[in-house]
Write a protein that holds these residues in place. Sequence first.
Motif, short mmCIF file in Angstrom:
data_model
loop_
_atom_site.label_atom_id
_atom_site.label_comp_id
_atom_site.label_asym_id
_atom_site.label_seq_id
_atom_site.Cartn_x
_atom_site.Cartn_y
_atom_site.Cartn_z
N MET A 121 0.86 -1.18 0.00
CA MET A 121 0.00 0.00 0.00
C MET A 121 0.90 1.24 0.00
N VAL A 122 0.60 2.18 -0.89
CA VAL A 122 1.45 3.36 -1.06
C VAL A 122 1.65 4.08 0.29
N ASP A 123 2.92 4.33 0.64
CA ASP A 123 3.26 4.98 1.90
C ASP A 123 2.78 6.45 1.88
N PRO A 124 2.20 6.93 3.00
CA PRO A 124 1.73 8.33 3.05
C PRO A 124 2.81 9.33 2.66
N ASN A 125 4.08 9.03 2.98
CA ASN A 125 5.16 9.96 2.63
C ASN A 125 5.32 10.13 1.12
N VAL A 126 4.99 9.08 0.37
CA VAL A 126 5.05 9.17 -1.11
C VAL A 126 3.95 10.10 -1.60
N PHE A 127 2.75 9.93 -1.03
CA PHE A 127 1.64 10.84 -1.42
C PHE A 127 2.01 12.29 -1.13
N LYS A 128 2.63 12.50 0.05
CA LYS A 128 3.01 13.88 0.40
C LYS A 128 4.02 14.43 -0.60
N ALA A 129 4.98 13.58 -1.01
CA ALA A 129 6.04 14.03 -1.93
C ALA A 129 5.49 14.49 -3.28
N VAL A 130 4.32 13.98 -3.65
CA VAL A 130 3.77 14.38 -4.96
C VAL A 130 2.57 15.31 -4.81
N GLY A 131 2.30 15.72 -3.56
CA GLY A 131 1.21 16.67 -3.36
C GLY A 131 -0.18 16.06 -3.26
N TYR A 132 -0.27 14.76 -3.02
CA TYR A 132 -1.57 14.14 -2.75
C TYR A 132 -1.82 14.19 -1.24
N ASP A 133 -3.07 14.23 -0.84
CA ASP A 133 -3.40 14.24 0.59
C ASP A 133 -3.62 12.80 1.08
N PRO A 134 -2.68 12.29 1.93
CA PRO A 134 -2.77 10.89 2.37
C PRO A 134 -4.03 10.60 3.18
N ASP A 135 -4.69 11.65 3.68
CA ASP A 135 -5.93 11.40 4.42
C ASP A 135 -7.12 11.21 3.48
N LYS A 136 -6.96 11.64 2.24
CA LYS A 136 -8.09 11.56 1.30
C LYS A 136 -7.97 10.40 0.33
N VAL A 137 -6.75 9.96 0.04
CA VAL A 137 -6.59 8.87 -0.95
C VAL A 137 -5.81 7.71 -0.35
N SER A 138 -6.02 6.54 -0.95
CA SER A 138 -5.19 5.39 -0.63
C SER A 138 -4.84 4.72 -1.96
N GLY A 139 -3.85 3.84 -1.91
CA GLY A 139 -3.46 3.22 -3.18
C GLY A 139 -2.58 2.01 -2.96
N PHE A 140 -2.50 1.20 -4.00
CA PHE A 140 -1.51 0.12 -3.96
C PHE A 140 -0.55 0.29 -5.12
N ALA A 141 0.63 -0.33 -4.98
CA ALA A 141 1.62 -0.30 -6.05
C ALA A 141 2.30 -1.66 -6.09
N PHE A 142 2.76 -2.03 -7.26
CA PHE A 142 3.53 -3.28 -7.37
C PHE A 142 4.58 -3.13 -8.46
N GLY A 143 5.63 -3.94 -8.33
CA GLY A 143 6.68 -3.97 -9.35
C GLY A 143 7.04 -5.42 -9.60
N LEU A 144 6.79 -5.90 -10.83
CA LEU A 144 7.03 -7.31 -11.15
C LEU A 144 8.22 -7.47 -12.08
N GLY A 145 8.99 -8.53 -11.89
CA GLY A 145 10.10 -8.82 -12.79
C GLY A 145 9.58 -9.53 -14.04
N ILE A 146 9.69 -8.87 -15.19
CA ILE A 146 9.10 -9.42 -16.42
C ILE A 146 9.84 -10.67 -16.88
N GLU A 147 11.19 -10.67 -16.77
CA GLU A 147 11.96 -11.84 -17.18
C GLU A 147 11.52 -13.11 -16.46
N ARG A 148 11.25 -12.95 -15.17
CA ARG A 148 10.90 -14.15 -14.38
C ARG A 148 9.60 -14.76 -14.88
N PHE A 149 8.62 -13.93 -15.22
CA PHE A 149 7.36 -14.44 -15.78
C PHE A 149 7.61 -15.10 -17.14
N CYS A 150 8.46 -14.44 -17.92
CA CYS A 150 8.75 -14.95 -19.26
C CYS A 150 9.46 -16.31 -19.17
#
Length: 326
Positions: free
Chosen positions: A274-303
């Motif tokens: 779940m996106v850390d509140p500090n990341v939202f602050k760094a881009v000017g989003y209000d962490p009290d108003k939004v939430s989010g998830f993020a992921f990073g997958l290795g494409i080679e491993r799937f391939c």
Amino acid sequence: YFDDAKAAMLNAASEADLEQARIEFLGQKKGKLRNLQALVGKAPKEEKPLVGKKFNEVRTEVTALLEARQQELSTASSSDAVSDFDPTLPGHPPTIGNLHPITKTITQFREIMGRFGFTVVEGPEIEDERHNFDALNIPNDHPARDPLDNFYVATAKATAGGPILLRSQTSTVQIRTMEQVKPPVRIVSLGRVYRPDTMDATHSCMFHQMEGLMVDTDVTMAQLKTVLSLFARSFLGPDVEIRFRPSFFPFTEPSVEVDMKWGDSWMEIGGAGMVDPNVFKAVGYDPDKVSGFAFGLGIERFCMKNYEVDDIRRFYENDVRFLNQF
Ligand code: FA5
């Protein structure tokens, strides 16, 4: 004679027949038209010019027929020779290249995530520290920033975003996207990343990641798990087994690592959380108003899993015997 001669020329079935007919009618010594010519000499004096002219016409016409038939027969016989050509034999098709397996995988990933409603965005491979680290809540003393663990571009001038490096993760594109658009956000970004990792069967110093980011008012961890599970099943089939392990990333809280069943053991295929509140602050989003998830997958491993390739280095050796198989 004349009609016989014409018929003989027209009906000759072969070059040999035609030669027979030529000798019969036009032969120098015994040809039938020769005999006729002999008669011209015997014609009365005043009729000679007329009879001679007539004879010449007849001879010219028969000769023309002979030549025309010769032509026909020789064309026919040369096309007989061409019939040695067997159109059923396999030809020599030109060698056509094919897409690299990683390129194919990227296309499939985009297509699957597109169906889930994620838009594809791009980001630069040469990045500044702000997008690769700072805005992602990775502090200055974090080991991930170690110059020995990154490809810093030593000759490049530092920018407002700090020193320049080849991006070590596609999470940079989360920041670039949120800097530009207001929530809700639902994007994926696929591309190359660079790390001076020691090469082995599952590590390359250049590889590809697919970053995903979803931000809205009530995004949950359950949605993250659902999207990743559905994604893995869409790509690898319903039998694929994945698991989530608690982990840590500075830019997500809570964080998980994602593994995939690989023979008798598990292979790490990505990180998420779940996106850390500090990341939202760094881009000017209000962490009290939004939430989010993020992921990073290795494409080679799937391939690798998809094509049963057991060594990541195969993808980058440029051996056409390997690459031709895809
Ligand atoms: C990251 O790169 C995080 N940015 C992932 C993330 C994104 C976490 C968003 C949370 C939120 P990590 O360093 O674990 O995490 O790499 C992610 C995946 O990339 C790994 O699971 C692995 O599948 C792949 N990977 C990492 N290093 C290599 C390498 N040297 N060669 C091939 N694949 C690699």
